[in-house]
Design an enzyme around this catalytic site. Structure first.
Site, PDB file in Angstrom:
ATOM      1  N   ASP A 188       0.863  -1.176   0.000  1.00 39.16           N
ATOM      2  CA  ASP A 188       0.000   0.000   0.000  1.00 39.16           C
ATOM      3  C   ASP A 188       0.903   1.231   0.000  1.00 39.16           C
ATOM      4  OD1 ASP A 188      -1.691   2.136   0.649  1.00 39.16           O
ATOM      5  OD2 ASP A 188      -3.041   0.854   1.798  1.00 39.16           O
ATOM      6  N   LYS A 213      -6.727  10.015  -1.286  1.00 39.75           N
ATOM      7  CA  LYS A 213      -5.710  10.764  -0.564  1.00 39.75           C
ATOM      8  C   LYS A 213      -4.893  11.629  -1.542  1.00 39.75           C
ATOM      9  CE  LYS A 213      -7.127   8.334   3.016  1.00 39.75           C
ATOM     10  NZ  LYS A 213      -7.976   7.275   2.481  1.00 39.75           N
TER      11      LYS A 213
END
Length: 404
Positions: free
Chosen positions: A192, A217
């Protein structure tokens, strides 16, 4: 893998232009990818020899928007190029991207090794969905120690799942070393990369098999779209994940969110540089403050894995955490005094945010689980935005004054 040689377009150029003008809108002359809202597309004719798998979005061949959509396809191409991968898939959320990737990598009876300091939602997913319902064994280890990962793998290990830096303690793992561990047992290594974005870290180049992002994000960067993305060089794995995206789960990113993320990517390099510059200044300020006991930021030389950060990352990112030297009422007074740092989950937007992991992002974990990985009631995580750093520091100073 995308060519990063000196003759290929640089990151900043790809962020703006890659996949921006595919054949399907050359005639209109759009300089930015439009939002294609159509749910279905006119077929050119009946051909019994052509199946769904033969349709090629690169050749302007579309049938149904769940299977492929021009706006989403452009985003998938661009994210793949920025990550240095061959295949990209965009999902409705970062969580759905992770679910699809893990589902494509394991079957009942398999084993997963995961970092013990994962985002709370991912950790809960691995425990409650894969371990309890899908008969997949899961072991959580402190992956800062590569030997701990190596000791945890076994013949049934099909997947090693990492975040680096982790959320919220900014711990690192050695991607290249763990890639060797994964290769030794023929396991898939998933990373990730949300916290750093492809601007600061390239897991595929370090040996990872697949990379995921919450596009919510940094990739989108404006706190106005939820999405996720998966990038890989493995054609077979891409086929499995693509099947889950289009058919098995039918969980794809909507055209409007794809458009917003394409727009956000254009400024990703500029934003990441400012995020990091601001975060480094604030980390240094907090590191010297008498009301702060610990600062977690890989750009500080005091970070225990600073050398690994220098070797593995091209920047320390815009997220930091710190331990307030006080109790929970002090934390409550501190965050209540802030004006430039709204108390909110998520990260990576242009605005600064602060959150309390124990009661917010990691609330699904038990108090014992939080204590085991080092998440205390006095821990605060900061997503540093792109505002002027002096204004941010002045706001923090006023909050410290409130708890004196």
């Amino acid at each position: 893998m995308t060519d990063r040689s000196s003759d290929s377009p640089k990151f900043e150029t790809m962020a703006v232009t890659h996949a921006e003008q595919p054949p399907h809108h050359e005639r209109a002359g759009d300089v930015t990818m439009p939002i294609h809202l159509a749910s279905t597309y006119e077929a050119g004719g009946i051909d019994p020899d052509v199946g769904l798998e033969d349709l090629d979005p690169d050749e302007n061949q579309y049938l149904y928007s769940r299977l492929a959509n021009p706006t989403r396809h452009a985003l998938e191409q661009r994210i793949a190029a920025l990550e240095g991968g061959d295949y990209g898939m965009a999902f409705a959320s970062g969580t759905s991207a992770i679910v699809a990737t893990i589902t494509a990598s394991v079957t009942p009876g398999d084993h997963v090794v995961a970092f013990d300091d994962l985002y709370g939602g991912t950790k809960t997913m691995l425990k409650d969905l894969f371990r309890e319902r899908l008969d997949v064994a899961v072991d959580f280890v402190d992956a800062r120690d590569t030997d701990a990962v190596s000791d945890a793998v076994r013949d049934e290990t099909a997947l090693i799942w990492m975040e680096t830096p982790t959320n919220p303690l900014l711990r690192l793992c050695d991607i290249e070393a763990i890639a060797s561990v994964a290769e030794s047992v023929d396991a898939t290594l998933g990373v990730d990369n949300t916290f750093l974005s492809p601007y600061f870290q390239h897991p595929l180049e370090l040996g990872a098999d697949v990379v995921v992002h919450s596009t919510t994000k940094y990739l989108n960067g404006h706190s106005d779209s939820i999405g996720g993305a998966v990038v890989t060089d493995d054609a077979d794995l891409a086929d499995e994940i693509g099947f889950l995206q289009q058919v098995g789960m039918g969980n794809m990113l909507a055209p409007f969110d794809a458009f917003l993320t394409l727009r956000g990517l254009k400024t990703l390099p500029l934003r990441m540089r400012q995020h990091e510059s601001n975060a480094a200044e604030i980390a240094a300020y907090l590191d010297e403050h008498e009301k702060v006991s610990t600062v977690y930021y890989p750009g500080l030389e005091s970070h225990p894995q600073y050398d690994l950060a220098q070797r593995q990352m091209e920047g320390a990112g815009g997220v930091l955490s710190f331990e307030l030297d006080g109790d929970l009422p002090d934390v409550e007074r501190f965050v209540a005094e802030l004006n430039e740092f709204p108390l909110a989950v998520s990260l990576g937007g242009v605005e600064s945010l602060i959150e309390h992991p124990a009661s917010m992002t990691h609330a699904p974990l038990t108090p014992e689980e939080r204590a085991e990985i080092g998440i205390s009631d006095s821990l605060l995580r900061v997503s540093v935005g792109v505002e002027h750093p002096k204004d941010l520091i002045a706001d923090l100073e006023s909050a410290f004054d409130a708890i004196e």
